[in-house]
Design a protein around this motif. Structure first.
Motif, PDB file in Angstrom:
ATOM      1  N   VAL A  15       0.802  -1.262  -0.014  1.00  0.00           N
ATOM      2  CA  VAL A  15       0.066  -0.115  -0.212  1.00  0.00           C
ATOM      3  C   VAL A  15       1.017   1.196   0.130  1.00  0.00           C
ATOM      4  N   THR A  16       0.681   2.205  -1.005  1.00  0.00           N
ATOM      5  CA  THR A  16       1.330   3.186  -0.945  1.00  0.00           C
ATOM      6  C   THR A  16       0.440   4.400  -0.571  1.00  0.00           C
ATOM      7  N   PHE A  17       0.710   5.144   0.469  1.00  0.00           N
ATOM      8  CA  PHE A  17      -0.191   6.355   1.139  1.00  0.00           C
ATOM      9  C   PHE A  17       0.698   7.542   0.294  1.00  0.00           C
ATOM     10  N   GLU A  18      -0.182   8.523  -0.346  1.00  0.00           N
ATOM     11  CA  GLU A  18       0.422   9.890  -0.942  1.00  0.00           C
ATOM     12  C   GLU A  18      -0.589  11.059  -0.781  1.00  0.00           C
ATOM     13  N   ILE A  19       0.043  12.027  -0.307  1.00  0.00           N
ATOM     14  CA  ILE A  19      -0.817  13.249  -0.006  1.00  0.00           C
ATOM     15  C   ILE A  19      -0.178  14.421  -0.698  1.00  0.00           C
ATOM     16  N   GLU A  20      -0.926  15.083  -1.426  1.00  0.00           N
ATOM     17  CA  GLU A  20      -0.716  16.684  -1.872  1.00  0.00           C
ATOM     18  C   GLU A  20      -0.565  17.477  -0.664  1.00  0.00           C
ATOM     19  N   ALA A  21       0.513  18.237  -0.693  1.00  0.00           N
ATOM     20  CA  ALA A  21       0.719  19.368   0.682  1.00  0.00           C
ATOM     21  C   ALA A  21       0.962  20.671   0.061  1.00  0.00           C
ATOM     22  N   PRO A  22       0.613  21.799   0.843  1.00  0.00           N
ATOM     23  CA  PRO A  22       1.096  22.897   0.417  1.00  0.00           C
ATOM     24  C   PRO A  22       2.540  23.039   0.301  1.00  0.00           C
ATOM     25  N   GLU A  23       3.054  23.895  -0.906  1.00  0.00           N
ATOM     26  CA  GLU A  23       4.395  24.104  -0.967  1.00  0.00           C
ATOM     27  C   GLU A  23       5.256  24.591   0.225  1.00  0.00           C
ATOM     28  N   SER A  24       4.452  25.176   1.207  1.00  0.00           N
ATOM     29  CA  SER A  24       4.830  25.829   2.628  1.00  0.00           C
ATOM     30  C   SER A  24       5.178  24.321   3.644  1.00  0.00           C
ATOM     31  N   SER A  25       4.582  23.412   3.280  1.00  0.00           N
ATOM     32  CA  SER A  25       4.780  22.393   4.344  1.00  0.00           C
ATOM     33  C   SER A  25       6.091  21.589   4.082  1.00  0.00           C
ATOM     34  N   SER A  26       6.948  21.614   5.125  1.00  0.00           N
ATOM     35  CA  SER A  26       8.180  20.788   4.999  1.00  0.00           C
ATOM     36  C   SER A  26       8.221  19.553   5.561  1.00  0.00           C
ATOM     37  N   HIS A  27       7.038  19.031   6.085  1.00  0.00           N
ATOM     38  CA  HIS A  27       7.050  17.471   6.877  1.00  0.00           C
ATOM     39  C   HIS A  27       5.875  17.191   7.016  1.00  0.00           C
ATOM     40  N   ALA A  28       5.638  15.846   6.462  1.00  0.00           N
ATOM     41  CA  ALA A  28       4.422  15.060   6.750  1.00  0.00           C
ATOM     42  C   ALA A  28       4.622  13.765   7.214  1.00  0.00           C
ATOM     43  N   ALA A  29       3.731  13.092   8.154  1.00  0.00           N
ATOM     44  CA  ALA A  29       3.832  11.966   8.722  1.00  0.00           C
ATOM     45  C   ALA A  29       2.547  11.100   8.601  1.00  0.00           C
ATOM     46  N   ILE A  30       2.623   9.812   8.503  1.00  0.00           N
ATOM     47  CA  ILE A  30       1.261   9.263   8.616  1.00  0.00           C
ATOM     48  C   ILE A  30       0.966   8.581  10.079  1.00  0.00           C
ATOM     49  N   VAL A  31      -0.030   8.432  10.769  1.00  0.00           N
ATOM     50  CA  VAL A  31      -0.098   8.192  12.164  1.00  0.00           C
ATOM     51  C   VAL A  31      -1.422   7.130  11.795  1.00  0.00           C
ATOM     52  N   ALA A  32      -1.177   5.860  12.132  1.00  0.00           N
ATOM     53  CA  ALA A  32      -1.963   4.929  11.907  1.00  0.00           C
ATOM     54  C   ALA A  32      -1.880   3.436  12.928  1.00  0.00           C
ATOM     55  N   ASP A  33      -2.973   2.904  13.037  1.00  0.00           N
ATOM     56  CA  ASP A  33      -3.080   1.910  14.062  1.00  0.00           C
ATOM     57  C   ASP A  33      -2.022   0.807  13.568  1.00  0.00           C
ATOM     58  N   PHE A  34      -1.820   0.737  12.439  1.00  0.00           N
ATOM     59  CA  PHE A  34      -0.685  -0.558  12.171  1.00  0.00           C
ATOM     60  C   PHE A  34       0.658   0.226  12.499  1.00  0.00           C
ATOM     61  N   LEU A  35       0.908   1.350  12.775  1.00  0.00           N
ATOM     62  CA  LEU A  35       2.212   1.866  13.267  1.00  0.00           C
ATOM     63  C   LEU A  35       2.126   2.178  14.773  1.00  0.00           C
ATOM     64  N   ASP A  36       1.158   1.547  15.396  1.00  0.00           N
ATOM     65  CA  ASP A  36       0.672   1.795  17.056  1.00  0.00           C
ATOM     66  C   ASP A  36       0.612   3.481  17.400  1.00  0.00           C
ATOM     67  N   TRP A  37       0.038   4.018  16.266  1.00  0.00           N
ATOM     68  CA  TRP A  37      -0.191   5.534  16.491  1.00  0.00           C
ATOM     69  C   TRP A  37       0.906   6.516  16.575  1.00  0.00           C
ATOM     70  N   HIS A  38       2.009   6.066  16.257  1.00  0.00           N
ATOM     71  CA  HIS A  38       3.237   6.807  16.302  1.00  0.00           C
ATOM     72  C   HIS A  38       3.286   7.413  15.041  1.00  0.00           C
ATOM     73  N   PRO A  39       3.713   8.494  14.919  1.00  0.00           N
ATOM     74  CA  PRO A  39       4.084   9.069  13.498  1.00  0.00           C
ATOM     75  C   PRO A  39       5.073   8.762  12.712  1.00  0.00           C
ATOM     76  N   GLU A  40       4.957   8.326  11.472  1.00  0.00           N
ATOM     77  CA  GLU A  40       6.049   7.789  10.716  1.00  0.00           C
ATOM     78  C   GLU A  40       6.314   8.845   9.480  1.00  0.00           C
ATOM     79  N   PRO A  41       7.526   9.303   9.363  1.00  0.00           N
ATOM     80  CA  PRO A  41       7.755  10.464   8.398  1.00  0.00           C
ATOM     81  C   PRO A  41       7.449   9.801   7.105  1.00  0.00           C
ATOM     82  N   MET A  42       6.961  10.776   6.221  1.00  0.00           N
ATOM     83  CA  MET A  42       6.769  10.517   4.798  1.00  0.00           C
ATOM     84  C   MET A  42       7.830  11.025   3.825  1.00  0.00           C
ATOM     85  N   LYS A  43       8.085  10.359   2.753  1.00  0.00           N
ATOM     86  CA  LYS A  43       9.142  11.018   1.918  1.00  0.00           C
ATOM     87  C   LYS A  43       8.488  12.163   0.914  1.00  0.00           C
ATOM     88  N   LYS A  44       9.291  13.210   0.922  1.00  0.00           N
ATOM     89  CA  LYS A  44       8.824  14.469   0.231  1.00  0.00           C
ATOM     90  C   LYS A  44       9.216  14.394  -1.343  1.00  0.00           C
TER      91      LYS A  44
END
Length: 99
Positions: A15-44
């Motif tokens: 599964v590939t999760f992808e989100i569009e973000a404003p140009e001003s966004s410098s960091h995004a994380a996925i927070v999920a139950d399969f990650l025990d609700w710990h933020p996991e950084p996403m590649k920009k």
């Protein structure tokens, strides 16, 4: 956006999760139950202003998740399979790995 790749010989789904973000966004994380609700950084991807995270999940399951932009803004995936209340007055996204 969510892309799923099913394998005939494995009990997993890529599964590939992808989100569009404003140009001003410098960091995004996925927070999920399969990650025990710990933020996991996403590649920009600076050219398309998107963030991606790829993982393998068990087939025939459902998982909740949300995206966290710049460590303070919660965002849902507009292409999630479903949305469910999360107990904080908002909704979590649901991704299903059923074929």
């Amino acid at each position: 956006m969510i892309n799923k790749r099913y394998f005939k010989t494995k009990d997993e789904v890529e599964v590939t999760f992808e989100i569009e973000a404003p140009e001003s966004s410098s960091h995004a994380a996925i927070v999920a139950d399969f990650l025990d609700w710990h933020p996991e950084p996403m590649k920009k991807n600076t050219r398309s202003h998107t963030f991606k995270f790829k993982t393998r999940l068990p087939k025939d399951s459902e998982f909740q998740f949300r995206y966290l932009l710049d460590e303070h803004e919660w965002v849902n995936d507009p292409k999630a399979d479903q949305y469910i209340p999360n107990g904080y007055g908002e909704e979590n996204c649901l991704v299903s790995t059923y074929e």
